[in-house]
Design an enzyme around this catalytic site. Structure first.
Site, short mmCIF file in Angstrom:
data_model
loop_
_atom_site.label_atom_id
_atom_site.label_comp_id
_atom_site.label_asym_id
_atom_site.label_seq_id
_atom_site.Cartn_x
_atom_site.Cartn_y
_atom_site.Cartn_z
N SER A 298 0.91 -1.41 -0.29
CA SER A 298 0.37 0.58 -0.22
C SER A 298 0.50 1.27 -0.33
O SER A 298 1.75 1.97 1.32
CB SER A 298 -0.92 -0.03 1.28
OG SER A 298 -1.80 1.30 1.07
N GLY A 299 0.49 2.13 -0.80
CA GLY A 299 1.75 3.34 -1.28
C GLY A 299 1.32 3.95 -0.31
O GLY A 299 2.05 4.76 1.11
N SER A 300 0.26 4.67 0.56
CA SER A 300 -0.68 5.68 1.68
C SER A 300 -0.40 4.48 2.70
O SER A 300 -0.27 5.57 4.07
CB SER A 300 -1.65 5.87 1.64
OG SER A 300 -2.46 4.96 1.45
N GLU A 302 -1.94 3.42 4.38
CA GLU A 302 -3.90 3.40 5.24
C GLU A 302 -4.73 2.90 4.38
O GLU A 302 -5.76 3.33 5.28
CB GLU A 302 -3.98 4.76 5.16
CG GLU A 302 -2.77 5.97 6.14
CD GLU A 302 -2.81 5.49 7.45
OE1 GLU A 302 -3.24 4.66 8.14
OE2 GLU A 302 -1.23 5.80 8.10
N THR A 303 -5.21 2.28 3.54
CA THR A 303 -5.72 0.98 2.93
C THR A 303 -6.47 0.50 3.74
O THR A 303 -5.87 -0.49 4.36
CB THR A 303 -5.24 0.46 1.73
OG1 THR A 303 -4.62 1.08 1.00
CG2 THR A 303 -6.42 -0.16 1.39
N GLU A 373 3.56 2.28 -7.79
CA GLU A 373 3.26 0.85 -8.28
C GLU A 373 4.39 0.47 -9.04
O GLU A 373 5.04 -0.80 -9.19
CB GLU A 373 1.95 0.77 -8.71
CG GLU A 373 1.42 0.67 -7.47
CD GLU A 373 -0.05 1.85 -8.57
OE1 GLU A 373 -0.10 2.46 -9.17
OE2 GLU A 373 -1.47 2.31 -7.31
#
Length: 406
Positions: A298-300, A302-303, A373
């Site tokens: 997850s890049g953030s 926070e997903t 990604e």
């Protein structure tokens, strides 16, 4: 850029005939011009949409009053975009935007007749209009006026896509492209041409020069970013990641959206290398148990679905490897091992991206989480190369495990 062909005619059959040639030449949007609507009514919109279901149909109503009523009428007859006059009352425009939202269509506001175009454009942007049109009318063109000066000012003032119209042809189109127009509206240069399809193709060829600049710049930006990731990625993080995989009973991989696709690609390669690997969410995924690891992407960081999975994995006595741009995120704090991948995630989208991305003026051409990604994909391919060397696996060995029922 988008090429919109203005069918400012009074005969619907002639309009359809020219539209066919323009569409064949590559025109993106077809405009049912104001004269055609006045002559044929909403029937013209319906006929154009029925004949060209694969093109956006613009109803150039130039609405001045009853915005809700006229937008609804156009939407019900197949319009994808409806034009409203910028000199109309704010309520007319707000009502039009509200109805357009309910019908899933767009509102373009025409600044023709507006004295202070920059001020009005800013007001329209705050009202939520989708496109702003800088338009020099025929009567103004006769007086020697062009949309160029106003176009430049409006493009700099707002962040929504800006359209331009007013006597445009093969000679003037490169200039409006340079000034930042997103939607190029061409009327007479196409509709009055001996060969409308040929002129349309020549305009699209101009666009493709800009398109290729954008594509090449995006590729270079992405490559440059991936190179910087390769130079800065931390040895101890990758080492912890690989050691966790080698020692795990089962490997579970989970990502959402594009990150999920990257995870699936990695899972497939691990399967080719004889790892006991599963993708979370698939019907054959078994229970998570002690001794297993979850690779959460997850890049953030926070997903919610990814964070929830990490919490479950920890509660079941397994280990969590997080691949994220933010080590201090919720996911990062849950993980036993964090692999940091610098990248632009959805939260970092610049507000001016949409309006001017095609001019390649901004560093971040790649949208939303693309850089994260892409970088993650390349890193994981590098990890596969390492595992191939570690376990002395060749491409021939891996091919034996490749799917045959495809």
């Amino acid at each position: 850029m988008i090429l919109q062909v203005a069918l400012d005619l009074t005969d619907v059959e002639q309009a359809i005939s020219i539209a066919e040639k323009a569409a064949h030449g590559g025109a993106h949007w077809l405009e049912v011009g104001t004269p055609l609507i006045k002559k044929e009514g909403m029937r013209a919109v319906e006929l154009l949409k029925r004949r060209f279901p694969d093109r956006k149909i613009v109803a150039d109503l130039k609405t001045m009053d009853t915005g809700a009523l006229e937008v609804e009428m156009a939407a019900r007859h197949g319009a994808d975009v409806v034009s409203i006059l910028g000199v109309a009352d704010d309520k007319t425009i707000l009502d039009a935007v509200d109805v357009a939202r309910r019908y899933g269509i767009r509102v373009m506001v025409d600044l023709i007749g507006v004295k202070d175009k920059v001020k009005r454009a800013k007001e329209l942007e705050r009202m939520g209009v989708h496109y702003i049109l800088v338009h020099t009318g025929i009567d103004e063109q006769v007086q020697g006026k062009t949309p160029l000066e106003d176009l430049e000012k409006v493009v700099k003032a707002v962040k929504v896509p800006v359209a331009v119209a007013g006597g445009l042809n093969l000679q003037t189109i490169p200039k409006v492209v340079e000034l930042g127009a997103t939607i190029i509206i061409v009327g007479g240069a196409i509709t009055k041409a001996k060969d409308p399809g040929d002129i349309t193709r020549k305009i699209i060829d101009i666009f493709w020069g800009e398109y290729m600049m954008t594509i090449r710049k995006a590729m270079r930006d992405i490559t440059e970013h991936i190179n910087s990731v390769a130079d800065t990625i931390k040895l101890e993080q990758v080492r912890g990641f690989v050691d966790a995989m080698i020692g795990a009973n089962k490997i579970f991989i989970y990502g959402a959206g594009r990150s999920g696709l990257v995870g699936k690609a990695f899972a497939m390669r691990l399967m080719h290398l004889d790892f006991n690997v599963y993708v979370v969410g698939e019907t054959i995924t078994p229970a998570f148990e002690p001794g297993d690891i979850l690779i959460a992407i997850s890049g953030s960081g926070e997903t919610k679905s990814i964070v929830d999975a990490a919490q479950i994995a920890r509660a079941e006595g397994g280990r969590v490897v997080s691949i994220t741009s933010y080590a201090n995120s919720t996911l990062g704090k849950l993980a036993d091992v964090v692999v940091e991948i610098p990248g632009r995630t959805k939260e970092d989208v610049p507000t001016d991206y949409i309006a001017r991305q095609m001019l390649t003026k901004y560093k971040w051409i790649a949208p939303m989480g693309t850089l994260f990604e892409d970088s993650t994909m390349i890193l994981l391919d590098g990890v596969i190369a390492l595992l191939m060397a570690t376990f002395q696996k060749t491409e021939k060995d891996m091919r034996k495990k490749h799917a045959t029922l495809e």
